[in-house]
Design a protein around this motif. Structure first.
Motif, PDB file in Angstrom:
ATOM      1  N   GLN A  60     -25.798  45.227  34.213  1.00 26.15           N
ATOM      2  CA  GLN A  60     -26.314  44.035  34.976  1.00 26.15           C
ATOM      3  C   GLN A  60     -25.740  43.910  36.208  1.00 26.15           C
ATOM      4  N   GLU A  61     -24.557  44.104  36.415  1.00 26.69           N
ATOM      5  CA  GLU A  61     -23.822  43.914  37.803  1.00 26.69           C
ATOM      6  C   GLU A  61     -24.522  45.093  38.827  1.00 26.69           C
ATOM      7  N   HIS A  62     -25.264  45.990  38.379  1.00 19.15           N
ATOM      8  CA  HIS A  62     -25.561  47.080  39.106  1.00 19.15           C
ATOM      9  C   HIS A  62     -26.832  47.279  39.261  1.00 19.15           C
ATOM     10  N   THR A  63     -27.897  46.231  38.864  1.00 17.82           N
ATOM     11  CA  THR A  63     -29.129  46.296  38.792  1.00 17.82           C
ATOM     12  C   THR A  63     -30.004  45.459  39.657  1.00 17.82           C
ATOM     13  N   ASP A  80     -31.528  37.468  34.417  1.00 18.15           N
ATOM     14  CA  ASP A  80     -30.241  37.326  34.964  1.00 18.15           C
ATOM     15  C   ASP A  80     -29.614  38.275  36.024  1.00 18.15           C
ATOM     16  N   ILE A  81     -30.174  38.712  36.813  1.00 19.53           N
ATOM     17  CA  ILE A  81     -29.937  39.690  37.668  1.00 19.53           C
ATOM     18  C   ILE A  81     -30.369  39.502  39.071  1.00 19.53           C
ATOM     19  N   ASP A  82     -29.864  40.295  40.122  1.00 13.41           N
ATOM     20  CA  ASP A  82     -30.412  40.203  41.369  1.00 13.41           C
ATOM     21  C   ASP A  82     -31.654  40.616  41.622  1.00 13.41           C
TER      22      ASP A  82
ATOM     23  N   LYS B 193     -25.603  41.985  40.660  1.00  8.66           N
ATOM     24  CA  LYS B 193     -24.782  40.295  40.317  1.00  8.66           C
ATOM     25  C   LYS B 193     -23.457  40.543  39.855  1.00  8.66           C
ATOM     26  N   PRO B 194     -22.516  40.299  40.319  1.00  9.34           N
ATOM     27  CA  PRO B 194     -21.088  40.398  39.547  1.00  9.34           C
ATOM     28  C   PRO B 194     -20.905  39.068  38.825  1.00  9.34           C
ATOM     29  N   ALA B 195     -20.270  39.363  37.949  1.00  9.53           N
ATOM     30  CA  ALA B 195     -19.985  38.285  36.470  1.00  9.53           C
ATOM     31  C   ALA B 195     -19.584  37.119  37.252  1.00  9.53           C
ATOM     32  N   ARG B 197     -20.635  35.305  40.125  1.00  5.38           N
ATOM     33  CA  ARG B 197     -21.556  34.505  40.609  1.00  5.38           C
ATOM     34  C   ARG B 197     -22.831  34.550  39.831  1.00  5.38           C
TER      35      ARG B 197
END
Ligand SMILES: Cc1ncc(C[n+]2csc(CCOP(=O)(O)OP(=O)(O)O)c2C)c(N)n1
Ligand code: SF4
Lengths: 268, 347
Positions: A60-63, A80-82, B193-195, B197
């Motif tokens: 999730q953090e890297h997508t 819920d991702i960028d 997206k880091p956890a 924010r």
């Protein structure tokens, strides 16, 4: 309209009760915002599969996802991702820049058939030909959903739409564009497959395909394209069940299911 | 150095992370120069399949927080307008360059200023503005890259350098003495997206009219704040009783015309807008109290003319002298026109 949100909320409540076990829930990567999709529309199901895969892979953090213009224009309201919302047809150009500048991120585009196969075909072919190292999730529902059911390049021959009221004429508008076959021909693709979400087995296979495609991004071998035959019950003027049957029985005749390219090699 | 090359070199020195472009005369040197030089600095340069692709690559890169630039010339720049509108709507900083050639249509590759309306009134669909810088020398081609990136990032807005075929192609000495543009935080960028924010998303879509209007009003506030960036150059205006108004290449020609006119005893001055948006309307309104009239010199059929007229609000007559199709007026043409106007006004 919301398709899975209500039952999901119900299962979450049930899980809070002692003696019950949650057997079905929303992945953490999918927001609880009610979806605007029509009841029974494939978009909501594919959103969920994609987000499940991202949650299960822990990426999730890297997508970074690129949303199209089409019914899924609001994908960023649910995932819920960028994300970036691209102009109509240009998702592959947007994704090219994002991935080239951040090669360690997972990048995908999510595009309809009007978006990818009509107005955005140039950006798609060139991104694929460069072997851009991202995933294209291609939702083929044979019509322009958002603008209420006009003909798409993928509309079946003879199929009635609001702009082909007597049925699509090949003489005037050509034949259904087989995107997966086209893209598999280009050396830039690493993995090309066509799936559907019309029954439980097909849903499992689609999810597997999405996971395979995202995992392949680590290899930096080229573009992965997962074409998903989808329904548009509202514009096809069918019930969700009828529309899924139409996908399964009729659409698959023009657009055969299965892998077209694996590990950079065309499948026989 | 050529104007286009100076601009390209300045982009590297200013800290441009990525450039996307498509060949078109008279600006292809930018892409060629950067294709040669940029990879050495580990920066990204890509020849896109069209200007449509370039501008959308720019969107993606800017949305991910990178410092980005594209360049083109009139027909190609027209093709970018939808994407520019999206970037203005999504408030993405970027530097755009249009090396204006004469048109309409395929036109000619000779210099023109026919894209003034497109540059200053939005250009694409919807209600938006770009900050527009108009260089009149090779040195300014370089300097405005630094200024352009600075303003783009300060306002989260696309900035346009509106040059022309002559400024792009001419050779002049240029000094590079500016430090890279300092990085400012871009907490809105889509980098994953880091956890801790909530997700970032880049969009220009506001489907509810109430929300869309709020967004429009916010943009309007920003455009108001941008007015303080107005820049212009004045030549011999202190005692002038007649004023030339000209930008870019025609600003250079008008500057020569002022020298010739002064030599002949005409008290003529020049105001050269450096920012075309914001436009130096206050200063023009002041000068309208001092001079008998104004003449705009443009390589078009009278576009900036309308903005000058709005600024002086009928106080003095504003006339226009233009050459079209890639043809240029000479300083003598301008002085001759001035003599005619002043004779008529005095008669
Ligand atoms: C440049 C441009 N042309 C046309 C449109 C109008 N438009 C919006 S969505 C769409 C088609 C969407 O169809 P598809 O890509 O098949 O996605 P679906 O809605 O079926 O999921 C069109 C033509 C637009 N937004 N921008
Ligand atoms: S119009 Fe069609 S594609 Fe769009 S949400 Fe409704 S069913 Fe889905």
């Amino acid at each position: 309209m919301l398709s899975d949100t209500l039952p999901l909320a119900a299962t979450a409540n049930a899980a809070a009760h002692e003696g019950y076990e949650a057997v079905y829930s929303r992945p953490a990567t999918l927001l609880s915002t009610p979806m605007h999709y029509c009841p029974g529309c494939s978009h909501s199901l594919v959103h969920k599969l994609l987000m499940e895969v991202i949650a299960e892979m822990g990426i999730q953090e890297h997508t970074i996802g690129i949303a199209p213009v089409g019914c899924s224009v609001f994908a960023y309201e649910y995932m819920d991702i960028d994300m970036q919302e691209a102009a109509h047809g240009r998702a592959c150009a947007v994704a090219t820049a994002v991935k080239r500048l951040m090669p360690d991120r997972y990048v995908f585009t999510y595009q309809g058939d009007g978006d990818l196969a009509a107005i955005g075909i140039a950006e798609t072919i060139h991104a694929v030909n460069r072997g851009e190292n991202f995933l294209i999730v291609f939702i083929n529902n044979a019509v322009y959903g958002m603008t209420s059911g006009q003909m798409a390049p993928t509309t079946l021959s003879g199929m009635k739409t609001t702009t082909s009221p007597c049925g699509r004429s090949e003489a005037l508008t050509g034949s259904p564009l087989k995107i997966a076959e086209m893209m598999a021909q280009l050396p830039g693709t690493w993995y090309v497959t066509r799936q559907m979400v019309a029954n439980a087995n097909a849903v499992r296979r689609t999810k597997k395909a999405l996971r395979h495609a995202l995992e392949a991004q680590q290899l930096q071998k080229g573009t992965c394209l997962v074409e998903i035959l989808a329904n548009c019950p509202s514009n096809w003027k069918m019930t969700p069940v009828e529309s899924m049957k139409f996908v399964e029985e009729t659409m698959t005749q023009t657009f055969p299911l299965g892998d077209l390219k694996l590990e950079g090699r065309l499948c026989k | 150095m050529k104007g286009n090359e100076a601009l390209a070199e300045a982009a590297i020195r200013a800290g441009c992370d990525a450039y996307f472009g498509y060949p078109i005369t008279p600006q292809s040197e930018v892409l060629e120069y950067l294709a040669r030089e940029m990879p050495r600095y580990g920066r990204l340069v890509m020849q896109a399949e069209s200007e449509v692709a370039s501008i959308n690559m720019l969107y993606g890169a800017a949305g991910a927080g990178f410092r980005v630039m594209t360049s083109s010339s009139s027909p190609g720049f027209s093709l970018m307008q939808e994407g520019i509108s999206y970037m203005a709507g999504a408030e993405l900083p970027c530097l755009l360059v249009n090396v204006n050639r004469a048109g309409p249509g395929l036109g000619t590759i000779q210099p023109g200023q026919g894209d003034y309306f497109q540059a200053t009134k939005g250009g694409g669909h919807g209600d938006y503005r770009l900050l527009v810088l108009a260089p009149a020398s090779v040195q300014e081609m370089a300097d405005f890259v630094f200024l352009g990136f600075t303003l783009a990032e300060k306002y989260r807005n696309p900035v346009l350098i509106l040059s022309d075929g002559a400024i792009g192609q001419m050779m002049e000495k240029v000094v590079f003495d500016q430090a890279p543009v300092p990085d400012i935080p871009k907490p809105w960028a889509t980098v994953g997206k880091p956890a801790h924010r909530s997700r970032n998303y880049i969009t220009s879509l506001h489907i509810q009219p109430e929300q869309m209007e709020q967004h429009n009003l916010r943009l309007l506030e920003k455009y108001k704040a941008m007015q303080e960036e107005v820049r212009f150059e004045e030549i011999a205006t202190a005692d002038a009783d007649y004023l030339l108004v000209a930008y870019g290449l025609s600003g250079r020609i008008a500057h020569k015309a002022v020298d010739v006119a002064r030599h002949r005893g005409l008290r003529v001055g020049l105001l050269r807008p450096i920012t075309l948006y914001p436009f130096p309307e206050r200063r023009l309104a002041q000068l309208a109290r001092q001079v008998q009239g104004m003449l705009t010199i443009e390589l078009n059929s009278g576009q900036m003319l309308e903005d000058v007229r709005l600024a002086v609000n009928g106080r003095v007559p504003v006339r226009h002298l233009g050459r079209l199709g890639g043809m240029l007026p000479t300083p003598d043409d301008i002085v001759h026109e001035l003599e005619n106007i002043l004779e008529v006004q005095h008669a």
